[in-house]
Design a protein around this motif. Structure first.
Motif, PDB file in Angstrom:
ATOM      1  N   HIS A 195       7.493   0.874   5.491  1.00  0.00           N
ATOM      2  CA  HIS A 195       9.018   1.213   5.867  1.00  0.00           C
ATOM      3  C   HIS A 195       8.761   2.719   5.771  1.00  0.00           C
ATOM      4  N   ASP A 196       9.536   3.137   6.494  1.00  0.00           N
ATOM      5  CA  ASP A 196       9.666   5.047   5.962  1.00  0.00           C
ATOM      6  C   ASP A 196       8.469   5.784   5.574  1.00  0.00           C
ATOM      7  N   THR A 197       7.130   5.198   6.072  1.00  0.00           N
ATOM      8  CA  THR A 197       6.288   6.099   6.131  1.00  0.00           C
ATOM      9  C   THR A 197       5.680   6.856   6.987  1.00  0.00           C
ATOM     10  N   PRO A 198       4.925   7.851   6.973  1.00  0.00           N
ATOM     11  CA  PRO A 198       4.245   8.123   8.863  1.00  0.00           C
ATOM     12  C   PRO A 198       3.351   7.877   8.627  1.00  0.00           C
ATOM     13  N   LEU A 199       2.555   7.741  10.408  1.00  0.00           N
ATOM     14  CA  LEU A 199       1.590   6.820  10.372  1.00  0.00           C
ATOM     15  C   LEU A 199       0.319   7.914   9.675  1.00  0.00           C
ATOM     16  N   ASP A 200       0.002   8.727   9.440  1.00  0.00           N
ATOM     17  CA  ASP A 200      -0.915   8.942   8.733  1.00  0.00           C
ATOM     18  C   ASP A 200      -0.976   8.655   7.033  1.00  0.00           C
ATOM     19  N   THR A 201       0.034   8.660   6.629  1.00  0.00           N
ATOM     20  CA  THR A 201      -0.118   7.934   5.405  1.00  0.00           C
ATOM     21  C   THR A 201      -0.231   6.975   5.280  1.00  0.00           C
ATOM     22  N   ALA A 202       0.060   5.748   6.090  1.00  0.00           N
ATOM     23  CA  ALA A 202       0.104   4.106   6.306  1.00  0.00           C
ATOM     24  C   ALA A 202      -1.947   4.027   6.217  1.00  0.00           C
ATOM     25  N   ARG A 203      -2.024   5.028   6.830  1.00  0.00           N
ATOM     26  CA  ARG A 203      -3.733   4.694   6.877  1.00  0.00           C
ATOM     27  C   ARG A 203      -4.493   5.055   6.028  1.00  0.00           C
ATOM     28  N   VAL A 204      -4.054   6.415   5.271  1.00  0.00           N
ATOM     29  CA  VAL A 204      -4.217   6.611   3.172  1.00  0.00           C
ATOM     30  C   VAL A 204      -4.209   5.447   3.437  1.00  0.00           C
ATOM     31  N   ILE A 205      -2.737   4.744   3.006  1.00  0.00           N
ATOM     32  CA  ILE A 205      -2.893   3.384   2.291  1.00  0.00           C
ATOM     33  C   ILE A 205      -3.855   2.147   2.128  1.00  0.00           C
ATOM     34  N   LEU A 206      -3.856   2.094   3.614  1.00  0.00           N
ATOM     35  CA  LEU A 206      -4.986   1.330   3.644  1.00  0.00           C
ATOM     36  C   LEU A 206      -6.230   1.828   3.697  1.00  0.00           C
ATOM     37  N   LEU A 207      -6.569   2.747   3.734  1.00  0.00           N
ATOM     38  CA  LEU A 207      -8.118   3.099   2.941  1.00  0.00           C
ATOM     39  C   LEU A 207      -8.324   2.726   1.986  1.00  0.00           C
ATOM     40  N   GLN A 208      -7.380   3.198   1.132  1.00  0.00           N
ATOM     41  CA  GLN A 208      -7.309   3.103  -0.355  1.00  0.00           C
ATOM     42  C   GLN A 208      -6.580   1.266  -1.178  1.00  0.00           C
ATOM     43  N   ASN A 209      -6.858   0.683   0.148  1.00  0.00           N
ATOM     44  CA  ASN A 209      -6.366  -0.526  -0.824  1.00  0.00           C
ATOM     45  C   ASN A 209      -6.881  -1.348   0.052  1.00  0.00           C
ATOM     46  N   LYS A 210      -8.093  -1.887  -0.665  1.00  0.00           N
ATOM     47  CA  LYS A 210      -8.578  -3.132   1.032  1.00  0.00           C
ATOM     48  C   LYS A 210      -8.127  -4.778   0.452  1.00  0.00           C
ATOM     49  N   ASN A 211      -7.036  -4.851  -0.246  1.00  0.00           N
ATOM     50  CA  ASN A 211      -5.928  -5.730  -0.674  1.00  0.00           C
ATOM     51  C   ASN A 211      -5.569  -6.266   0.547  1.00  0.00           C
ATOM     52  N   TYR A 212      -4.616  -4.417   0.963  1.00  0.00           N
ATOM     53  CA  TYR A 212      -3.759  -4.680   2.483  1.00  0.00           C
ATOM     54  C   TYR A 212      -4.393  -4.979   3.432  1.00  0.00           C
ATOM     55  N   TYR A 213      -5.635  -4.393   3.364  1.00  0.00           N
ATOM     56  CA  TYR A 213      -6.527  -4.362   4.848  1.00  0.00           C
ATOM     57  C   TYR A 213      -6.881  -6.167   4.806  1.00  0.00           C
ATOM     58  N   SER A 214      -7.303  -6.857   3.590  1.00  0.00           N
ATOM     59  CA  SER A 214      -7.096  -8.158   3.922  1.00  0.00           C
ATOM     60  C   SER A 214      -6.470  -9.400   3.793  1.00  0.00           C
ATOM     61  N   GLU A 215      -4.892  -9.085   4.213  1.00  0.00           N
ATOM     62  CA  GLU A 215      -3.761  -9.414   4.037  1.00  0.00           C
ATOM     63  C   GLU A 215      -3.586  -9.096   5.773  1.00  0.00           C
ATOM     64  N   LEU A 216      -3.940  -8.184   5.893  1.00  0.00           N
ATOM     65  CA  LEU A 216      -3.476  -7.966   7.906  1.00  0.00           C
ATOM     66  C   LEU A 216      -4.540  -8.642   8.169  1.00  0.00           C
ATOM     67  N   VAL A 217      -5.862  -8.341   8.222  1.00  0.00           N
ATOM     68  CA  VAL A 217      -6.709 -10.193   8.777  1.00  0.00           C
ATOM     69  C   VAL A 217      -7.114 -10.775   8.142  1.00  0.00           C
ATOM     70  N   GLY A 218      -6.217 -11.313   7.686  1.00  0.00           N
ATOM     71  CA  GLY A 218      -6.397 -12.726   7.236  1.00  0.00           C
ATOM     72  C   GLY A 218      -8.151 -13.168   6.329  1.00  0.00           C
ATOM     73  N   TYR A 219      -8.856 -12.104   6.177  1.00  0.00           N
ATOM     74  CA  TYR A 219     -10.039 -12.619   5.068  1.00  0.00           C
ATOM     75  C   TYR A 219     -10.133 -11.330   4.280  1.00  0.00           C
ATOM     76  N   ASP A 220     -11.310 -11.532   3.686  1.00  0.00           N
ATOM     77  CA  ASP A 220     -11.410  -9.781   2.408  1.00  0.00           C
ATOM     78  C   ASP A 220     -13.109  -9.717   3.143  1.00  0.00           C
ATOM     79  N   ASP A 221     -12.758  -8.478   3.822  1.00  0.00           N
ATOM     80  CA  ASP A 221     -13.578  -7.556   4.348  1.00  0.00           C
ATOM     81  C   ASP A 221     -14.427  -6.832   3.607  1.00  0.00           C
ATOM     82  N   PRO A 222     -15.885  -6.709   2.790  1.00  0.00           N
ATOM     83  CA  PRO A 222     -16.209  -5.961   1.585  1.00  0.00           C
ATOM     84  C   PRO A 222     -15.972  -4.110   2.801  1.00  0.00           C
TER      85      PRO A 222
END
Length: 116
Positions: free
Chosen positions: A74-101
């Protein structure tokens, strides 16, 4: 009672621009998620939605299983959201439903963005 109307040319009408980032098979780069899954990132009105989808699988003759998960920044530009996903592996794991190293980085490298 007097009513007043203002008519604006289409170019002056309020519009919301959005951007979409997704894998482009014509890029020649392999999709790190394989050929049955993909991620789409959509920015609209200042927020960003990251969608993970898998193509439907047939479970039985009359049954199909689909998988779709979304993270909304919410209230986050696309480029910032991409950086957040790059820096927080837990968010990406929650998104895809599995741990990805490797996290989001391999997917981020193959995304193509365009304005809609």
């Amino acid at each position: 009672m007097l009513l007043a109307f203002a008519i604006f040319p289409l170019s002056c009408a309020a519009s919301s621009s959005s951007r979409v980032c997704q894998y482009n098979p014509e890029s020649g780069k392999p999709n790190p998620l394989g050929m049955r899954s993909y991620i789409t990132i959509t920015e609209d009105e200042g927020s960003t939605i990251v969608t993970y989808e898998q193509f439907p699988s047939i479970v039985d003759e009359n049954i199909t299983l689909t998988t779709k998960r979304e993270l909304t920044f919410h209230d986050t530009p696309l480029d910032t959201a991409r950086v957040i996903l790059l820096q927080n592996k837990n968010y990406y794991s929650e998104l895809v439903g599995y741990d990805d190293p490797e996290g989001f980085a391999p997917v981020n490298e193959v995304l193509t963005c365009e304005s809609k």
